[in-house]
Design a protein around this motif. Structure first.
Motif, short mmCIF file in Angstrom:
data_model
loop_
_atom_site.label_atom_id
_atom_site.label_comp_id
_atom_site.label_asym_id
_atom_site.label_seq_id
_atom_site.Cartn_x
_atom_site.Cartn_y
_atom_site.Cartn_z
N GLY A 107 -27.97 12.92 18.76
CA GLY A 107 -27.85 11.89 17.73
C GLY A 107 -26.40 11.61 17.38
O GLY A 107 -25.99 10.45 17.23
N CYS A 108 -25.61 12.67 17.25
CA CYS A 108 -24.18 12.52 16.95
C CYS A 108 -23.45 11.81 18.09
O CYS A 108 -22.60 10.94 17.84
CB CYS A 108 -23.55 13.89 16.71
SG CYS A 108 -24.06 14.71 15.19
N GLU A 109 -23.78 12.19 19.31
CA GLU A 109 -23.11 11.59 20.46
C GLU A 109 -23.40 10.10 20.56
O GLU A 109 -22.51 9.30 20.84
CB GLU A 109 -23.54 12.30 21.76
CG GLU A 109 -23.17 13.77 21.82
CD GLU A 109 -21.69 14.02 21.60
OE1 GLU A 109 -20.86 13.28 22.17
OE2 GLU A 109 -21.35 14.95 20.85
N GLU A 110 -24.64 9.72 20.32
CA GLU A 110 -25.00 8.30 20.38
C GLU A 110 -24.32 7.52 19.26
O GLU A 110 -23.86 6.39 19.45
CB GLU A 110 -26.51 8.15 20.30
CG GLU A 110 -27.24 8.66 21.55
CD GLU A 110 -28.75 8.67 21.39
OE1 GLU A 110 -29.23 8.28 20.29
OE2 GLU A 110 -29.44 9.07 22.34
N SER A 111 -24.25 8.13 18.08
CA SER A 111 -23.64 7.46 16.93
C SER A 111 -22.14 7.26 17.13
O SER A 111 -21.62 6.17 16.88
CB SER A 111 -23.89 8.29 15.66
OG SER A 111 -23.24 7.70 14.55
N ILE A 112 -21.44 8.29 17.61
CA ILE A 112 -19.99 8.16 17.78
C ILE A 112 -19.67 7.20 18.93
O ILE A 112 -18.68 6.46 18.87
CB ILE A 112 -19.34 9.54 18.02
CG1 ILE A 112 -17.83 9.48 17.72
CG2 ILE A 112 -19.59 10.06 19.41
CD1 ILE A 112 -17.47 9.29 16.28
N LYS A 113 -20.49 7.19 19.97
CA LYS A 113 -20.28 6.25 21.08
C LYS A 113 -20.41 4.81 20.60
O LYS A 113 -19.61 3.93 20.98
CB LYS A 113 -21.26 6.51 22.21
CG LYS A 113 -21.06 5.57 23.43
CD LYS A 113 -22.05 5.86 24.52
CE LYS A 113 -21.79 4.96 25.74
NZ LYS A 113 -21.82 3.52 25.42
N LYS A 114 -21.39 4.55 19.75
CA LYS A 114 -21.57 3.20 19.21
C LYS A 114 -20.35 2.78 18.40
O LYS A 114 -19.87 1.64 18.52
CB LYS A 114 -22.83 3.16 18.34
CG LYS A 114 -23.11 1.79 17.74
CD LYS A 114 -24.36 1.81 16.88
CE LYS A 114 -24.61 0.43 16.24
NZ LYS A 114 -25.79 0.46 15.34
#
Length: 319
Positions: free
Chosen positions: A36-43
């Motif tokens: 979830g963190c990885e997807e959020s920071i990538k966005k």
């Protein structure tokens, strides 16, 4: 069978035990991954990269550079980073310009203040624009500043291509989000630990509080059972990917906590001290890690989270 000695009393036939230092070290999770963190920071990186590129692509002349600086409050931060201009050297050069042009000089300016001064003073705007656009080839600059420092002070074809390169801009954005990402990961780790703590506390009808100051310790802790004024179990959490002086501070906090708890036990107040230590950064600070391990009644990491329930089960009568 393990015998646990806390506060001078022996408790046999419990599952709870303190990991040895080698067990803690060998079971360290070097890098925590939360999808979830990885997807959020990538966005966030994608959005900010697109936004910054949109502005930088408008620069093609000294006039468009000027307009870019006027339109974007973070313009100097972005330009110095993407164009690989040393921020510290740039600030020294601007200080020289201020001094030579007779500006009142009380202290050195940061990039935000430099931009503000450029917006307020046409003379400052022109001087700094000349430095950024072609300071490398300016005879007046060459007479005062070493070529080594002036090397990147030119918006030539290669620099203009660089500031419009998506990869370069993306790296700029990632550097700027290091703190945001670290905080995001820290929050996710605390949430994982709290989820387990909440489950175990619910099993026994216990209360806990998080991120609260403990008067007896004169500092905040990650979690406490059951209240800050009457702590029964203190859980400090530290996950670190990199090494820093803060790890030494955590070691000192653990030493002071150990001393306070020893005095409390001598007065008949039993407090259990647990430390959660994980992450590659602790592998690089083993002296600090070893000392925190020594000061703790118990130690945990992600590979051994099941011990939290064992610890609380073993000491439920004290809690």
């Amino acid at each position: 069978m393990y015998i646990i000695t806390i506060g001078g009393s022996n408790m046999a036939d419990t599952k709870a035990r303190k990991l040895t230092y080698d067990e803690l070290f060998n079971s360290t999770t070097m890098f925590y991954i939360n999808q979830g963190c990885e997807e959020s920071i990538k966005k966030t990186i994608d959005e900010q990269t697109a936004d910054i590129l949109d502005g930088l692509k408008s620069i093609s002349s000294k006039e468009t550079l000027k307009q870019y600086i006027i339109d974007h409050k973070d313009s100097l931060d972005r330009l110095t980073s993407v164009a690989e201009i040393s921020e510290e050297r740039f600030k020294r050069m601007v200080s020289m310009i201020r001094k030579d042009r007779g500006f009142v000089f009380a202290t050195e300016w940061g990039l935000s203040k430099i931009r503000s001064a450029m917006m307020e003073s046409p003379a400052m705007m022109e001087s700094v624009l000349n430095l950024i656009w072609d300071g490398k080839n300016d005879p007046k600059m060459q007479a005062c500043i070493p070529p080594f420092y002036l090397e990147n002070m030119a918006m030539d074809a290669s620099t203009l291509a660089k500031i419009k390169d998506e990869g370069s801009v993306r790296q700029l954005v990632k550097r700027g989000l290091e703190g945001t990402y670290s905080n995001m990961i820290g929050d996710a780790i605390l949430a994982d630990i709290e989820k387990e703590l909440k489950r175990v506390c619910a099993k026994h009808g216990l209360e806990y509080q998080k991120n609260v100051r403990i008067p007896k310790l004169d500092r905040a802790v990650s979690f406490v059972l059951e209240s800050p004024t009457n702590p029964k179990l203190i859980l400090d959490v530290s996950y670190s990917v990199t090494t820093s002086s803060s790890q030494g501070s955590k070691k000192e906090a653990a030493r002071k906590t150990e001393a306070v708890i020893k005095a409390e036990r001598e007065a008949g107040n039993k407090i259990i001290f647990v430390n959660f230590l994980d992450g590659a950064g602790w592998i690089g600070r083993q002296a600090d890690m070893r000392e925190i391990h020594r000061c703790s009644d118990y130690v945990l990491n992600f590979q051994n989270m099941g011990l939290l329930e064992d610890i609380i089960d073993a000491h439920i009568n004290e809690l």
